[in-house]
Design a protein around this motif. Structure first.
Motif, PDB file in Angstrom:
ATOM      1  N   PRO A 116      14.591  10.715  -5.678  1.00  0.00           N
ATOM      2  CA  PRO A 116      13.873  10.212  -6.823  1.00  0.00           C
ATOM      3  C   PRO A 116      12.942  10.855  -7.443  1.00  0.00           C
ATOM      4  CG  PRO A 116      13.156   9.197  -4.726  1.00  0.00           C
ATOM      5  CD  PRO A 116      14.382   9.968  -4.604  1.00  0.00           C
ATOM      6  N   GLU A 117      12.529  10.959  -8.663  1.00  0.00           N
ATOM      7  CA  GLU A 117      11.605  11.830  -9.382  1.00  0.00           C
ATOM      8  C   GLU A 117      10.440  10.846  -9.956  1.00  0.00           C
ATOM      9  OE1 GLU A 117      13.585  14.003 -12.496  1.00  0.00           O
ATOM     10  OE2 GLU A 117      14.267  15.424 -11.107  1.00  0.00           O
ATOM     11  N   GLN A 118      10.761   9.533 -10.149  1.00  0.00           N
ATOM     12  CA  GLN A 118       9.631   8.596 -10.301  1.00  0.00           C
ATOM     13  C   GLN A 118       9.374   7.763  -9.443  1.00  0.00           C
ATOM     14  OE1 GLN A 118      11.551   6.759 -14.104  1.00  0.00           O
ATOM     15  NE2 GLN A 118      10.848   8.662 -15.149  1.00  0.00           N
ATOM     16  N   LYS A 119       8.328   7.201  -9.369  1.00  0.00           N
ATOM     17  CA  LYS A 119       7.736   6.260  -8.364  1.00  0.00           C
ATOM     18  C   LYS A 119       8.495   4.731  -8.435  1.00  0.00           C
ATOM     19  CE  LYS A 119       3.599   3.883  -6.507  1.00  0.00           C
ATOM     20  NZ  LYS A 119       2.197   3.623  -6.990  1.00  0.00           N
ATOM     21  N   PHE A 120       9.049   4.242  -7.332  1.00  0.00           N
ATOM     22  CA  PHE A 120       9.486   3.174  -7.278  1.00  0.00           C
ATOM     23  C   PHE A 120       8.286   1.780  -7.409  1.00  0.00           C
ATOM     24  CE2 PHE A 120      12.973   5.112  -5.616  1.00  0.00           C
ATOM     25  CZ  PHE A 120      14.004   4.330  -5.340  1.00  0.00           C
ATOM     26  N   THR A 121       8.762   1.049  -8.123  1.00  0.00           N
ATOM     27  CA  THR A 121       7.832  -0.121  -8.552  1.00  0.00           C
ATOM     28  C   THR A 121       7.675  -1.003  -7.215  1.00  0.00           C
ATOM     29  OG1 THR A 121       9.340  -1.895  -9.073  1.00  0.00           O
ATOM     30  CG2 THR A 121       8.468  -0.295 -10.861  1.00  0.00           C
ATOM     31  N   ASP A 122       6.698  -1.767  -7.108  1.00  0.00           N
ATOM     32  CA  ASP A 122       6.280  -2.506  -5.955  1.00  0.00           C
ATOM     33  C   ASP A 122       7.346  -3.667  -5.557  1.00  0.00           C
ATOM     34  OD1 ASP A 122       3.716  -1.385  -5.897  1.00  0.00           O
ATOM     35  OD2 ASP A 122       2.592  -3.030  -6.778  1.00  0.00           O
ATOM     36  N   ASN A 123       7.883  -4.061  -6.691  1.00  0.00           N
ATOM     37  CA  ASN A 123       9.113  -5.041  -6.446  1.00  0.00           C
ATOM     38  C   ASN A 123      10.278  -4.334  -5.953  1.00  0.00           C
ATOM     39  OD1 ASN A 123       7.723  -7.015  -7.537  1.00  0.00           O
ATOM     40  ND2 ASN A 123       8.513  -7.052  -9.632  1.00  0.00           N
ATOM     41  N   GLU A 124      10.571  -3.026  -6.539  1.00  0.00           N
ATOM     42  CA  GLU A 124      11.890  -2.131  -5.940  1.00  0.00           C
ATOM     43  C   GLU A 124      11.581  -1.677  -4.441  1.00  0.00           C
ATOM     44  OE1 GLU A 124      13.415  -0.082  -9.841  1.00  0.00           O
ATOM     45  OE2 GLU A 124      11.522   0.805  -8.789  1.00  0.00           O
ATOM     46  N   ALA A 125      10.116  -1.781  -4.256  1.00  0.00           N
ATOM     47  CA  ALA A 125       9.823  -1.300  -2.842  1.00  0.00           C
ATOM     48  C   ALA A 125       9.944  -2.248  -1.800  1.00  0.00           C
ATOM     49  CB  ALA A 125       8.530  -0.487  -2.477  1.00  0.00           C
ATOM     50  N   ALA A 126       9.449  -3.172  -2.409  1.00  0.00           N
ATOM     51  CA  ALA A 126       9.441  -4.862  -1.546  1.00  0.00           C
ATOM     52  C   ALA A 126      11.196  -4.944  -1.445  1.00  0.00           C
ATOM     53  CB  ALA A 126       9.011  -5.852  -2.104  1.00  0.00           C
ATOM     54  N   ALA A 127      11.980  -4.835  -2.313  1.00  0.00           N
ATOM     55  CA  ALA A 127      13.361  -5.218  -2.083  1.00  0.00           C
ATOM     56  C   ALA A 127      14.231  -4.378  -1.118  1.00  0.00           C
ATOM     57  CB  ALA A 127      14.180  -4.854  -3.448  1.00  0.00           C
ATOM     58  N   VAL A 128      13.519  -2.943  -1.103  1.00  0.00           N
ATOM     59  CA  VAL A 128      13.969  -2.075  -0.051  1.00  0.00           C
ATOM     60  C   VAL A 128      13.617  -2.542   1.269  1.00  0.00           C
ATOM     61  CG1 VAL A 128      13.970   0.261   0.822  1.00  0.00           C
ATOM     62  CG2 VAL A 128      14.260  -0.055  -1.571  1.00  0.00           C
ATOM     63  N   ILE A 140      -3.151  19.814  -8.869  1.00  0.00           N
ATOM     64  CA  ILE A 140      -1.444  19.590  -8.652  1.00  0.00           C
ATOM     65  C   ILE A 140      -1.606  18.774  -7.367  1.00  0.00           C
ATOM     66  CG2 ILE A 140       0.616  20.536  -8.381  1.00  0.00           C
ATOM     67  CD1 ILE A 140       0.031  22.706 -10.253  1.00  0.00           C
ATOM     68  N   ARG A 141      -0.731  18.100  -7.249  1.00  0.00           N
ATOM     69  CA  ARG A 141      -0.559  17.279  -5.868  1.00  0.00           C
ATOM     70  C   ARG A 141       0.780  16.480  -5.764  1.00  0.00           C
ATOM     71  NH1 ARG A 141      -1.196  11.561  -6.929  1.00  0.00           N
ATOM     72  NH2 ARG A 141      -1.738  11.186  -9.143  1.00  0.00           N
ATOM     73  N   VAL A 142       1.308  16.149  -4.662  1.00  0.00           N
ATOM     74  CA  VAL A 142       2.348  15.348  -4.356  1.00  0.00           C
ATOM     75  C   VAL A 142       2.273  14.058  -4.679  1.00  0.00           C
ATOM     76  CG1 VAL A 142       4.106  14.843  -2.837  1.00  0.00           C
ATOM     77  CG2 VAL A 142       3.052  17.107  -2.538  1.00  0.00           C
ATOM     78  N   LEU A 143       3.126  13.646  -5.574  1.00  0.00           N
ATOM     79  CA  LEU A 143       3.050  12.066  -6.353  1.00  0.00           C
ATOM     80  C   LEU A 143       3.520  11.275  -4.950  1.00  0.00           C
ATOM     81  CD1 LEU A 143       4.285  12.877 -10.075  1.00  0.00           C
ATOM     82  CD2 LEU A 143       1.982  12.701  -9.198  1.00  0.00           C
ATOM     83  N   ASP A 144       3.149   9.981  -5.299  1.00  0.00           N
ATOM     84  CA  ASP A 144       3.686   8.882  -4.515  1.00  0.00           C
ATOM     85  C   ASP A 144       5.161   8.473  -4.800  1.00  0.00           C
ATOM     86  OD1 ASP A 144       1.244   8.569  -3.294  1.00  0.00           O
ATOM     87  OD2 ASP A 144       0.487   6.932  -4.381  1.00  0.00           O
ATOM     88  N   THR A 145       5.816   8.201  -3.887  1.00  0.00           N
ATOM     89  CA  THR A 145       7.400   7.902  -4.004  1.00  0.00           C
ATOM     90  C   THR A 145       7.134   6.345  -4.322  1.00  0.00           C
ATOM     91  OG1 THR A 145       7.674   7.548  -1.742  1.00  0.00           O
ATOM     92  CG2 THR A 145       7.986   9.744  -2.524  1.00  0.00           C
ATOM     93  N   GLY A 146       6.478   5.471  -3.821  1.00  0.00           N
ATOM     94  CA  GLY A 146       6.285   4.120  -4.015  1.00  0.00           C
ATOM     95  C   GLY A 146       6.815   3.714  -2.732  1.00  0.00           C
ATOM     96  N   LEU A 147       7.475   4.360  -1.691  1.00  0.00           N
ATOM     97  CA  LEU A 147       7.981   4.025  -0.354  1.00  0.00           C
ATOM     98  C   LEU A 147       7.182   4.314   0.800  1.00  0.00           C
ATOM     99  CD1 LEU A 147      12.017   5.235  -1.315  1.00  0.00           C
ATOM    100  CD2 LEU A 147      10.896   2.589  -1.301  1.00  0.00           C
ATOM    101  N   GLU A 148       6.010   4.817   0.671  1.00  0.00           N
ATOM    102  CA  GLU A 148       5.374   5.251   1.745  1.00  0.00           C
ATOM    103  C   GLU A 148       5.041   4.151   2.734  1.00  0.00           C
ATOM    104  OE1 GLU A 148       5.015   8.626  -1.016  1.00  0.00           O
ATOM    105  OE2 GLU A 148       4.624   6.443  -1.375  1.00  0.00           O
ATOM    106  N   ALA A 149       4.435   3.119   2.136  1.00  0.00           N
ATOM    107  CA  ALA A 149       4.165   1.825   2.959  1.00  0.00           C
ATOM    108  C   ALA A 149       5.222   1.413   3.787  1.00  0.00           C
ATOM    109  CB  ALA A 149       3.380   0.702   2.080  1.00  0.00           C
TER     110      ALA A 149
END
Length: 394
Positions: A131-143, A171-180
């Motif tokens: 993925p090139e864009q961050k997963f939303t909180d709802n999507e991460a919760a679904a996973v 420049i930094r590494v962006l969040d995937t939304g799946l870290e937690a």
């Protein structure tokens, strides 16, 4: 004649295999029963049958598997975040069409899904690939909910960086939304890039963003790969979380001995092209893949959540599968293990020819010093001695 010879080998290896040749014109009723025509191969087991024209060892074995087992879980690939696509054209950079074909050969069905309404119920294995864009909180919760219900998942997560053209910020590494979610299930995603020193012809030692892996843990997914090499591009470190209450194992590691490291100063790497090991960086061998498991009890039933996380998605794309053949087996073995198909974890006959010669760092260094330095120095020394000898002789 080649197919007949191959079928005789199957028949000779097992008394459970019987081969019969039928003329569809003379035995039209039998041909109609199976919907077969001239040149077809019918594999029958009990009430199940499968018709194929693939007379290779791979084709026949897969046909036997299809009629000899229950349906396999559907492999679902997420979309909507710039992920690699199983339906893209074969020549597309992030195409997974070869991986999709490999899954079909192993008897799996695959499809693309979105997580807006959660993980679909028919998804037996959930794959998140690049993925090139961050997963939303709802999507991460679904996973997370999917894993908490005993789900099986594969995450292939590249380190995506911020756009330096839009901001003067480092420049930094962006969040995937799946870290937690990953940490909850025993996986720690690094915010870094893995670098490797490689010896290149006429250029000497170069630091590149390609990492070669030949250090594998003791796990069924990677067991057949021992003694072989897989290759990853623009990868991040992935290590096990020591606080995880389940079982986590680092199964893929890069080379040690100062050959590889994971650089955390991403701004220096991409803005100033500065490559150097600094305090806070992870010295090789760097873990790049983790397998985690956790036993669950849901409504009185025992289940097991299983997660495989690799810090790169390029390794399973078409260009890398074509160039580095064992990347193909790593991807398919991961799916087979999650599906409980232990017998399919193997090194498979390849659908294509690999054009790459795979060398370990030690082998590459040896060839460089022998061919680029040693042999020319030997010729030079011989030439100087000959010149000196002739000069002394007048």
């Amino acid at each position: 004649p080649e197919i007949r010879e191959l079928l005789e080998k199957y028949e000779g290896l097992s008394p459970n295999v019987k081969v019969k040749y039928v003329d569809p014109d003379k035995d039209a009723i039998l041909a109609q029963q199976f919907g077969a025509k001239d040149g077809d191969i019918v594999i029958q087991y009990g009430a199940q049958h499968h018709v194929t024209q693939n007379g290779t060892e791979e084709g026949l074995t897969q046909a036997i598997l299809k009629v000899n087992r229950a349906a396999l879980p559907t492999v679902c690939f997420t979309s909507g975040h710039g992920e690699a696509s199983i339906d893209a054209a074969p020549e597309a950079p992030k195409s997974y069409s070869f991986a999709k074909k490999g899954l079909e050969n192993d008897g799996f069905e695959s499809k693309t899904v979105e997580l807006n309404a959660g993980v679909p119920k028919d998804c037996g294995i959930l794959v998140i690939a690049g993925p090139e864009q961050k997963f939303t909180d709802n999507e991460a919760a679904a996973v997370d909910q999917y894993l908490s219900s005993g789900g099986k998942s594969i995450w292939l997560l590249d380190p995506v960086i911020s756009d330096s053209n839009r901001s003067n910020a480092p420049i930094r590494v962006l969040d995937t939304g799946l870290e937690a979610v990953g940490k909850k299930w025993g996986v720690d995603l690094g915010r870094n890039f893995i670098l490797e020193k490689q010896v290149q012809l006429f250029r000497g030692v170069q630091v590149v963003l390609t990492a070669r892996v030949s250090d594998y843990g003791d796990h069924p997914v990677v067991e057949p790969l021992k003694g072989r090499q897989t290759v990853f591009e623009r990868a991040r470190s992935v290590k096990k979380d020591p606080t995880f209450t389940g079982t986590a194992l680092e199964v893929l590691k890069t080379s040690g001995d100062g050959v590889t490291w994971a650089q955390s100063d991403v701004d220096a790497l991409f803005r100033h092209q500065k490559v150097a090991f600094s305090p806070g960086d992870m010295q090789g061998p760097v873990p790049i893949g983790v397998v985690s498991e956790k036993d669950l009890e849901i409504d009185g039933q025992k289940k097991k959540a299983q997660l495989i996380v690799i810090g790169d998605s390029d390794f399973a794309s078409n260009p890398f599968i074509q160039s580095f053949e064992f990347n193909f087996d790593l991807m398919l073995n991961a799916v087979s293990w999650l599906a409980g198909e232990q017998e399919q974890i193997s090194i498979r006959p390849k659908m294509f020819q690999s054009s790459a010669v795979e060398l370990t760092p030690t082998q590459a260094n040896t060839i460089f010093y022998v061919v680029i330095i040693g042999l020319p120095m030997l010729v030079l020394t011989f030439g100087l001695n000959l010149w000196w000898y002739r000069r002394r002789k007048g």
